[in-house]
Design a protein around this motif. Sequence first.
Motif, mmCIF file in Angstrom:
data_model
loop_
_atom_site.group_PDB
_atom_site.id
_atom_site.type_symbol
_atom_site.label_atom_id
_atom_site.label_comp_id
_atom_site.label_asym_id
_atom_site.label_seq_id
_atom_site.Cartn_x
_atom_site.Cartn_y
_atom_site.Cartn_z
ATOM 1 N N VAL A 140 -16.457 1.309 -3.081
ATOM 2 C CA VAL A 140 -16.258 2.708 -3.269
ATOM 3 C C VAL A 140 -15.458 3.331 -2.204
ATOM 4 C CG1 VAL A 140 -17.883 5.128 -3.100
ATOM 5 C CG2 VAL A 140 -18.614 2.814 -4.081
ATOM 6 N N MET A 141 -14.410 3.986 -2.742
ATOM 7 C CA MET A 141 -13.371 4.594 -1.833
ATOM 8 C C MET A 141 -12.686 5.473 -2.670
ATOM 9 S SD MET A 141 -10.584 1.591 -1.764
ATOM 10 C CE MET A 141 -9.527 1.051 -3.165
ATOM 11 N N LEU A 142 -11.805 6.259 -1.716
ATOM 12 C CA LEU A 142 -10.825 7.063 -2.400
ATOM 13 C C LEU A 142 -9.235 6.696 -1.896
ATOM 14 C CD1 LEU A 142 -9.510 9.924 -3.795
ATOM 15 C CD2 LEU A 142 -9.661 10.823 -1.197
ATOM 16 N N HIS A 143 -8.348 6.346 -2.837
ATOM 17 C CA HIS A 143 -6.920 6.170 -2.685
ATOM 18 C C HIS A 143 -6.199 7.273 -2.840
ATOM 19 C CE1 HIS A 143 -3.412 3.909 -2.505
ATOM 20 N NE2 HIS A 143 -2.966 4.428 -3.563
ATOM 21 N N PHE A 144 -5.515 7.612 -1.851
ATOM 22 C CA PHE A 144 -4.659 9.141 -1.407
ATOM 23 C C PHE A 144 -3.253 8.623 -1.383
ATOM 24 C CE2 PHE A 144 -3.396 12.488 1.386
ATOM 25 C CZ PHE A 144 -3.234 13.479 0.363
ATOM 26 N N GLU A 145 -2.407 9.305 -2.190
ATOM 27 C CA GLU A 145 -1.168 9.067 -2.006
ATOM 28 C C GLU A 145 -0.255 10.305 -1.790
ATOM 29 O OE1 GLU A 145 0.807 6.771 -5.159
ATOM 30 O OE2 GLU A 145 -0.484 5.228 -4.545
ATOM 31 N N LEU A 146 0.930 10.341 -1.107
ATOM 32 C CA LEU A 146 1.716 11.623 -1.108
ATOM 33 C C LEU A 146 3.175 11.119 -1.455
ATOM 34 C CD1 LEU A 146 2.373 14.288 0.029
ATOM 35 C CD2 LEU A 146 2.891 13.168 2.289
ATOM 36 N N ARG A 147 3.684 11.851 -2.373
ATOM 37 C CA ARG A 147 4.872 11.648 -3.048
ATOM 38 C C ARG A 147 6.059 12.826 -2.678
ATOM 39 N NH1 ARG A 147 5.788 6.843 -6.851
ATOM 40 N NH2 ARG A 147 3.875 5.490 -6.188
ATOM 41 N N TYR A 148 7.073 12.127 -2.145
ATOM 42 C CA TYR A 148 8.177 13.126 -1.763
ATOM 43 C C TYR A 148 9.440 12.809 -2.762
ATOM 44 C CZ TYR A 148 12.111 15.391 0.563
ATOM 45 O OH TYR A 148 13.052 16.284 1.027
ATOM 46 N N SER A 178 0.912 -1.189 -0.149
ATOM 47 C CA SER A 178 -0.024 0.056 0.003
ATOM 48 C C SER A 178 0.790 1.435 0.114
ATOM 49 C CB SER A 178 -0.942 -0.056 1.140
ATOM 50 O OG SER A 178 -1.827 1.351 1.179
ATOM 51 N N LYS A 179 0.607 1.992 -1.162
ATOM 52 C CA LYS A 179 1.615 3.359 -1.114
ATOM 53 C C LYS A 179 0.943 4.422 -0.755
ATOM 54 C CE LYS A 179 5.087 1.460 -4.184
ATOM 55 N NZ LYS A 179 6.064 1.634 -5.151
ATOM 56 N N GLY A 180 -0.279 4.269 0.015
ATOM 57 C CA GLY A 180 -0.788 5.405 0.284
ATOM 58 C C GLY A 180 -1.972 5.002 1.249
ATOM 59 N N ILE A 181 -3.201 5.746 1.527
ATOM 60 C CA ILE A 181 -4.110 5.206 2.268
ATOM 61 C C ILE A 181 -5.508 5.103 1.446
ATOM 62 C CG2 ILE A 181 -3.098 6.212 4.583
ATOM 63 C CD1 ILE A 181 -5.039 8.723 4.083
ATOM 64 N N ASP A 182 -6.306 4.171 1.918
ATOM 65 C CA ASP A 182 -7.792 4.156 1.355
ATOM 66 C C ASP A 182 -8.877 4.687 2.374
ATOM 67 O OD1 ASP A 182 -6.477 2.772 -0.731
ATOM 68 O OD2 ASP A 182 -6.954 0.918 -0.355
ATOM 69 N N ILE A 183 -9.495 5.400 1.850
ATOM 70 C CA ILE A 183 -10.569 6.131 2.579
ATOM 71 C C ILE A 183 -12.046 5.558 2.064
ATOM 72 C CG2 ILE A 183 -11.771 8.256 3.230
ATOM 73 C CD1 ILE A 183 -8.968 9.607 3.130
ATOM 74 N N SER A 184 -12.820 4.936 2.763
ATOM 75 C CA SER A 184 -13.863 4.175 2.725
ATOM 76 C C SER A 184 -14.961 5.595 2.665
ATOM 77 C CB SER A 184 -14.375 3.067 3.332
ATOM 78 O OG SER A 184 -15.996 2.720 3.157
ATOM 79 N N ALA A 185 -15.661 5.723 1.586
ATOM 80 C CA ALA A 185 -16.909 6.983 1.738
ATOM 81 C C ALA A 185 -18.017 6.659 0.900
ATOM 82 C CB ALA A 185 -16.086 8.165 1.467
ATOM 83 N N ALA A 186 -19.109 7.387 1.174
ATOM 84 C CA ALA A 186 -20.091 6.943 0.178
ATOM 85 C C ALA A 186 -20.160 7.593 -1.251
ATOM 86 C CB ALA A 186 -21.450 7.634 0.582
#
Length: 231
Positions: free
Chosen positions: A209-217, A131-139
């Motif tokens: 249904v979700m948002l996959h969110f990544e931060l890259r440095y 997992s290279k980010g976080i998954d956020i479950s939402a409607a």
Amino acid sequence: MIKRLACASLVALLVACGSAPVAPGFYRVERGDTLSKIARSNRQSVQSIVRWNNLTNPDSIEVGQVLRVAPPGGASTSGATRSNGGVSASASPRPAPASEDSAPSSAPASAISLIWPADGTVIRRFDGANSKGIDISAAAGTPVVAAAAGTVVYAGNGLRGYGNLLILKHNAEYLTAYAHNRVLLVKEGQSVARGEKIAEVGNTDTDRVMLHFELRYQGRSIDPSKALPPR
């Protein structure tokens, strides 16, 4: 054609640090590569490449990752045995040391401050390997907002596994990525403010249904939760 080439290069920002030539003694992993194939091509052993690059999980390498394929400082590789085991290019738990592409092991904690990109429940956290980010479950349809002010450098669905994807560039070092959106509300080249609605949560190219969110440095995935406020 020009726009298509530009989009391809911007997608590469998410996949790797870029496509700049690597220094002598290094190799950039391409799709379809295996560690044994890379070792054979460079007349080295798999064990040597694992050791030179501090690969804590040699069962996984990343497309776009830069690997050292020659002994550092002219060190001898004698005593190492060759392996016939193949490894499919996928994800690496830790970026390999490289030349101009190498990134610090961790980003400055105070270098960027983010807000949560969507209201929901975190169902998967960053581990740097699978997992290279976080998954956020939402409607479905939940607003997705820019975690920080920036410029849209990619808006599309050309990167397999991410669905409708947005990539925002915040400065010379930081990018954020927002994947699986139902709809994209901003375009490439557009400047967005912190907290501005940029998309809606969806399930494109995923089974929920979700948002996959990544931060890259500097092109490398880092844990976005370290830059997000506690919940």
